[in-house]
Structure formats: C-alpha cells, structure tokens
Design an enzyme around this catalytic site. Structure first.
Site, PDB file in Angstrom:
ATOM      1  N   GLN A   1     -10.580   0.758   1.526  1.00 55.89           N
ATOM      2  CA  GLN A   1     -11.112  -0.184   0.310  1.00 55.89           C
ATOM      3  C   GLN A   1     -10.031  -0.953  -0.302  1.00 55.89           C
ATOM      4  OE1 GLN A   1     -11.357   3.229   0.724  1.00 55.89           O
ATOM      5  NE2 GLN A   1     -11.246   4.127  -1.492  1.00 55.89           N
TER       6      GLN A   1
ATOM      7  N   ASP B   1      15.038   7.806   4.863  1.00 56.67           N
ATOM      8  CA  ASP B   1      13.692   7.931   4.166  1.00 56.67           C
ATOM      9  C   ASP B   1      14.109   7.521   2.463  1.00 56.67           C
ATOM     10  OD1 ASP B   1      11.955   8.287   6.042  1.00 56.67           O
ATOM     11  OD2 ASP B   1      11.634  10.424   5.694  1.00 56.67           O
TER      12      ASP B   1
ATOM     13  N   HIS C   1       4.816  15.578   7.136  1.00 50.87           N
ATOM     14  CA  HIS C   1       4.282  14.223   6.534  1.00 50.87           C
ATOM     15  C   HIS C   1       2.848  14.610   6.920  1.00 50.87           C
ATOM     16  CE1 HIS C   1       6.701  11.157   5.335  1.00 50.87           C
ATOM     17  NE2 HIS C   1       7.881  11.404   6.377  1.00 50.87           N
TER      18      HIS C   1
ATOM     19  N   ASN D   1      -2.713   6.416   6.707  1.00 51.99           N
ATOM     20  CA  ASN D   1      -3.144   7.368   7.803  1.00 51.99           C
ATOM     21  C   ASN D   1      -3.668   6.502   8.899  1.00 51.99           C
ATOM     22  OD1 ASN D   1      -5.692   6.238   6.505  1.00 51.99           O
ATOM     23  ND2 ASN D   1      -5.973   8.495   5.678  1.00 51.99           N
TER      24      ASN D   1
ATOM     25  N   GLN E   1       9.732  15.639   9.348  1.00 48.04           N
ATOM     26  CA  GLN E   1       8.921  14.714  10.005  1.00 48.04           C
ATOM     27  C   GLN E   1       7.410  15.596  10.052  1.00 48.04           C
ATOM     28  OE1 GLN E   1       9.019  11.282  10.104  1.00 48.04           O
ATOM     29  NE2 GLN E   1      10.518  12.024   8.707  1.00 48.04           N
TER      30      GLN E   1
ATOM     31  N   HIS F   1      -0.250 -40.302  20.213  1.00 44.96           N
ATOM     32  CA  HIS F   1       1.119 -39.825  19.852  1.00 44.96           C
ATOM     33  C   HIS F   1       2.134 -40.783  20.161  1.00 44.96           C
ATOM     34  CE1 HIS F   1      -0.885 -36.195  19.481  1.00 44.96           C
ATOM     35  NE2 HIS F   1       0.473 -35.240  19.339  1.00 44.96           N
TER      36      HIS F   1
ATOM     37  N   TYR G   1       0.945  -1.110   0.001  1.00 45.40           N
ATOM     38  CA  TYR G   1      -0.013   0.068  -0.013  1.00 45.40           C
ATOM     39  C   TYR G   1       1.074   1.147   0.050  1.00 45.40           C
ATOM     40  CZ  TYR G   1      -3.627   3.427   0.712  1.00 45.40           C
ATOM     41  OH  TYR G   1      -4.264   4.576   0.703  1.00 45.40           O
TER      42      TYR G   1
ATOM     43  N   SER H   1       3.622   9.524  11.009  1.00 41.63           N
ATOM     44  CA  SER H   1       5.222   9.300  10.959  1.00 41.63           C
ATOM     45  C   SER H   1       5.537  10.106  12.654  1.00 41.63           C
ATOM     46  CB  SER H   1       5.634   9.955  10.046  1.00 41.63           C
ATOM     47  OG  SER H   1       7.105   9.750   9.962  1.00 41.63           O
TER      48      SER H   1
ATOM     49  N   GLU I   1       0.901 -36.684  28.941  1.00 38.39           N
ATOM     50  CA  GLU I   1      -0.199 -35.830  28.554  1.00 38.39           C
ATOM     51  C   GLU I   1      -1.463 -36.385  28.428  1.00 38.39           C
ATOM     52  OE1 GLU I   1       2.603 -32.009  26.829  1.00 38.39           O
ATOM     53  OE2 GLU I   1       1.613 -33.226  25.490  1.00 38.39           O
TER      54      GLU I   1
ATOM     55  N   GLU J   1       9.474   5.803  16.185  1.00 35.75           N
ATOM     56  CA  GLU J   1       9.738   5.174  15.014  1.00 35.75           C
ATOM     57  C   GLU J   1      11.135   5.613  14.511  1.00 35.75           C
ATOM     58  OE1 GLU J   1       7.817   5.629  10.632  1.00 35.75           O
ATOM     59  OE2 GLU J   1       7.490   7.025  11.990  1.00 35.75           O
ATOM     60  N   HIS J   2      11.388   7.000  14.547  1.00 38.01           N
ATOM     61  CA  HIS J   2      12.878   7.367  14.076  1.00 38.01           C
ATOM     62  C   HIS J   2      13.544   7.944  15.360  1.00 38.01           C
ATOM     63  CE1 HIS J   2      10.249   7.971  10.318  1.00 38.01           C
ATOM     64  NE2 HIS J   2      11.227   7.251   9.833  1.00 38.01           N
TER      65      HIS J   2
END
Length: 427
Positions: A186, A356, A258, A209, A255, A415, A124, A233, A410, A322-323
């Site tokens: 979607q 990046d 973004h 997003n 950043q 088994h 995506y 971000s 068990e 994240e960064h």
C-alpha cells in the site's frame, strides 16, 4: 547448511536458485491493492495498515512533535555513529558528481550533456523485524546531494502507531521532506498514484520483502521509475585457507539474520575450510537474538566446494550476488574477472556490515541476480542526463544534406523539409 561438492555447471542454475516467490505468485495481490489505493486513497491505506500492521491511525503523517521526541530519545553515542556514517556516505557520493560534457561534433554543431535532479522521489524503509534506519542514509543523502526538491519517506508503524525513533532521527538529519506511517504494497501504491496526504513521486527507492519488490515492479507499469528490484538480502563469500573461518561465519550470519528468505553462500577451494566455517556457524548462531530467523535462512543456503579458481569465478558470475566478499590469497585473479556483483568487499578485515553502515558505499543493491544488469544506488540514480545542442548557420550547412538524404530514405518528408527550408534561407 547444504554442502555441495564439485557441482556440474549444468546444475548451477538449480543449485543457485533463490528461495523467493515469482512475480506471478504475488502479482494478483499487488494489482488488487493498487487498484483500491488508486480509487480510494488514504481510506484504503488506513484499511491495509489496520490489516497488516494491526493499528488504526488518526493520521498517516508523522508530526513534528513525534520527530522532536524521537530526536531527544536517541542516545548520544548512536547519534555520533549515525553522523559518522553520514559524513562518509556524503564524501563518497559527492565524489560521484560529474561536470558538463561538451563537444563540437562538427564545425558549428555544439552538443553537450548536463545532469538534472529528479524533482520528486519516494523512499521506502522497512520497519518490521528490523527498522532499517541506515537505508535512509543511503537514499536521502544522495537525493539531497543531487538536489531533489521533494524527498518523502514511507515506513510501517508498530502496533502502537509509532515509527522507530532512529528512523525519524535519521530522516530529519538527512533532510527528508515528510514521513508517512504506511508500509508494504500500500505504501508503494500510495507513492505511485498519490493520495490526499501522500504526494505522487517520479521514482521510488528502497528495499523490502518480496511483496514490496513486486509492488515496485508493478509501479513501473503506472509511469513511476524505481531504483531496481531490491528484494531479500543475499551474500556470497569466496574464501580459501587464507581466510579466517570465524570472520566468514560471522559475515554469513550477518546476512542470514535479515530475514527467513535471505540467502548466503560460501564458495571455497578448500573442503577443510568449509567444515571450519560450518562449525563456526553452529557455534555463533546460538548467541544471536534473531537466531530463529537466521536458522531458517541458513537452511536455504549453500556451502559449495570447487577445485579450480576459474570454476569458482564462473559460478560467482552466474549467481550475480548482491554482496560479494572475497578473502583469498590471490585476490587479483578474482577481481579482474568479476562481472556481476552489486558490491564487493575485499580481505579479512572488510566485513559486509561495513558497507551496510559506515564505510561510505551504498547498500541499496540489486538482488536475485539483477546484478547482471543493474547497478546499486548511486548519485546518478537521483539524476537525469539531459542532452542539448545548438547549431549555427555554418553547422546546418555541414550536416544538412546528410539529414535530408537520411530522412528521405526513411520516407519522412517533413523531417527533410525542416532542414531544406533552413538551407534555402541561407542561399
């Protein structure tokens, strides 16, 4: 920006809260659209493309003519820049290949592990306020190195029903199988269930997003894996007086531009340095084309002063950025103790934007504190580890009795029988 001095650690959770909605706020919308796409396929995708992107499409598949036109329209200097980035990303991710791991655990018991590619993956790529063609490099390159058979890409069209040429050029350069003009919730639903045109995939990658992030999380309820919850971000900079205030301000703004829900934080042991950075932000933000977006993100961001390095380290690990940019005189103290971060950038001449685009590391990283338990995208993200074993007659004699005893304890008689029959055949 909000300046905070010596916050009490009991207040850290509140101070470091991200400006995002919760899954509960969005889940109803996502489930509704997922249900429609599962039943209605391409017709529902077209409905939401018209609603959210404002365009009616005859087809959601990008044609070869569109790709050829996009390739021709890209300036040569941009093509060379993308190709340089591609080379560095390939070098770094190819180096992550591992060989087969093989061991004889007991005489006659051979065990090994091999990695195999995920056959079908979906990427995506956001295309709204910023068409992130660089993310294609970060996802399609390791997918191809891993050997994924099918690599499809979904990205929203513009008001004219077109996809940004740089996205199409990069997708073609990196071996994407098909590109679809579908965005948002979607798109994630389409890749989750499959439609008349979009193939169902086994794993979905890519940022987006808050709605896309929640959609990916919901996709896991329908048998599809995801790379990680990668939402808006974020960047945390740890800097002292040895850092360059203009550089730090530029990193924070890189950043902030973004999106309005991005968050940037500066942690410093110098009040004077914090004021210098704040002044630089005020100066630099005036000239940004995306000033309105950056200003809204800056409003959610923090300048935090702490007196001790250890306090800073503990706060940073609690945030799990994240960064993470580190510009301090004694960087080893921080590097040795960092536990939670998606990607770390060290020194005055290592801007986050290098990661990046072109240094070689991957920029698809965990946000919203998920760096505490998730890794960023890497070659293994596109692979599965499979284990194998082969046991000889001597091997089953070596471990057979232990298996029988454990199975019996068990209460799993079948088994036990599976081993007992083999042992008796060897008497």
């Amino acid at each position: 920006m909000n300046k905070i001095y010596n916050p009490n650690n009991k207040d850290w959770k509140t101070i470091l809260m991200r400006p995002t909605q919760t899954v509960a706020d969005i889940e109803g919308t996502v489930n509704s659209i997922f249900g429609e796409v599962q039943k209605g396929g391409d017709a529902i995708l077209a409905k939401y493309t018209q609603k959210f992107d404002g365009v009616d499409l005859n087809s959601n598949i990008v044609s070869q003519e569109e790709i050829s036109s996009a390739i021709a329209s890209i300036p040569e200097d941009l093509k060379k820049a993308i190709q340089l980035a591609k080379t560095n990303i390939e070098v770094f991710h190819a180096a992550q290949k591992t060989s087969r791991v093989e061991v004889e655990t007991t005489n006659g018991v051979q065990c090994w592990q091999e990695k195999r590619p995920i056959q079908k993956v979906g990427l995506y790529i956001p295309g709204g306020t910023a068409p992130l063609f660089s993310t294609i490099l970060m996802l399609a390159i390791p997918a191809n190195i891993a050997g994924c058979e099918e690599v499809i890409l979904c990205t929203p069209p513009d008001k004219e029903g077109k996809v940004n040429p740089a996205i199409l050029y990069t997708a073609n350069l990196c071996g994407v199988t098909k590109v679809f003009k579908v965005g948002g919730i979607q798109a994630i639903a389409g890749m989750t269930f499959g439609t008349e045109t979009i193939p169902q995939v086994y794993k979905i990658f890519g940022p987006g997003n808050q709605y896309v992030t929640v959609a990916k999380q919901i996709a896991t309820k329908h048998g599809v894996a995801i790379d990680m919850p990668a939402g808006p971000s974020e960047l945390l900079v740890m800097a002292d007086d040895s850092a360059n205030a203009a550089f730090v301000a530029s990193d924070l703004l890189s950043q902030a531009e973004h999106g309005v829900d991005s968050q940037v934080i500066l942690v410093s042991t110098s009040k004077e340095f914090i004021l210098k950075v704040e002044s630089e932000i005020t100066k630099q933000i005036k000239n940004l084309p995306r000033r309105d977006i950056a200003e809204k993100a800056i409003a959610n961001s923090k300048l935090i002063f702490v007196e001790e390095n250890q306090t800073a380290i503990d706060l940073i690990n609690e945030y799990g950025p994240e960064h993470y940019i580190l510009c301090v005189s004694n960087e080893d103290i921080f590097l040795n103790q960092i536990k939670n971060a998606g990607s770390v950038f060290i020194g005055n001449y290592t801007p986050e934007s290098a990661g990046d685009y072109a240094s070689g590391t991957n920029h698809t990283l965990p946000t919203n504190g998920y760096a505490k338990q998730y890794s960023g995208v890497n070659l293994d993200s596109f692979m599965k580890s499979m284990t194998f074993q082969k046991i000889s007659s001597n091997g089953i004699k070596e471990i057979g009795k232990a298996i029988e005893l454990m199975a019996e304890a068990e209460g799993l008689q079948a088994h036990k029988n599976a081993v007992t029959l083999r042992l008796k055949s060897l008497e």
